[in-house]
Design an enzyme around this catalytic site. Structure first.
Site, mmCIF file in Angstrom:
data_model
loop_
_atom_site.group_PDB
_atom_site.id
_atom_site.type_symbol
_atom_site.label_atom_id
_atom_site.label_comp_id
_atom_site.label_asym_id
_atom_site.label_seq_id
_atom_site.Cartn_x
_atom_site.Cartn_y
_atom_site.Cartn_z
ATOM 1 N N GLU A 63 0.823 -1.210 0.000
ATOM 2 C CA GLU A 63 0.000 0.000 0.000
ATOM 3 C C GLU A 63 0.855 1.258 0.000
ATOM 4 O O GLU A 63 0.532 2.240 -0.682
ATOM 5 C CB GLU A 63 -0.914 0.030 1.236
ATOM 6 C CG GLU A 63 -1.856 -1.141 1.334
ATOM 7 C CD GLU A 63 -1.340 -2.290 2.179
ATOM 8 O OE1 GLU A 63 -2.163 -2.967 2.814
ATOM 9 O OE2 GLU A 63 -0.110 -2.526 2.193
ATOM 10 N N CYS A 91 -2.685 -2.827 7.378
ATOM 11 C CA CYS A 91 -2.329 -2.677 8.788
ATOM 12 C C CYS A 91 -2.639 -1.227 9.210
ATOM 13 O O CYS A 91 -2.936 -0.377 8.372
ATOM 14 C CB CYS A 91 -0.838 -2.991 8.976
ATOM 15 S SG CYS A 91 0.268 -1.742 8.273
#
Length: 153
Positions: A63, A91
């Site tokens: 990401e 996360c």
């Protein structure tokens, strides 16, 4: 197909399959197999996967790579017109970065029961305008991760 103009609208599964291809590349590099693609106007503008081992950088999650690539492609830091397809639930670090990028939509495959942002408090990590779709190809995404970790044990 769009009824109005006859153009094809690609499905969430289509883009998740491409993110899964990226995850398989990460698997081949002995990285945790997480892949992602960034889409804007039905066009992929960035694709990548985890590079934490290759770069020796704990922040080099798929990401994070995509946010940087997307911002560079668009020439600005906000990704509010974009959709991020990622094979694993982000996360808290990545969700925080997605918050600041104002990502328009987050689509993820497998949930992360141990380290996913929603296990901490999903209402504070993403921008209030960010839409979320989860569980897209969850089985395929989860199976790749399970295979990776079984091989590590």
């Amino acid at each position: 197909m769009s009824i109005l103009d006859g153009t094809s609208v690609l499905s969430e599964e289509h883009f998740m399959k491409l993110a899964l291809e990226e995850a398989k590349i990460a698997f081949g590099k002995d990285e945790v197999p997480v892949g992602a693609v960034l889409v804007c106007n039905q066009q992929i503008i960035a694709r990548g996967h985890n590079l934490t081992e290759v770069l020796n950088d704990v922040t080099a999650h798929a990401e994070m790579q995509i946010i940087t690539m997307g911002a560079n492609y668009l020439g600005g830091k906000f990704l509010n017109d974009c959709q991020l397809y990622v094979t694993l639930e982000p996360c808290p670090m990545c969700a925080g970065a997605l918050y600041w990028s104002r990502i328009g939509k987050l689509i993820y495959g497998a949930s992360d029961m141990k380290r996913g942002y929603s296990r901490v408090n999903d209402s504070t990590f993403l921008h209030p305008k960010t839409l979320v779709s989860k569980g897209i190809m969850a089985q395929e995404c989860g199976d790749l991760l399970s295979t990776y970790f079984k091989n590590k044990r």
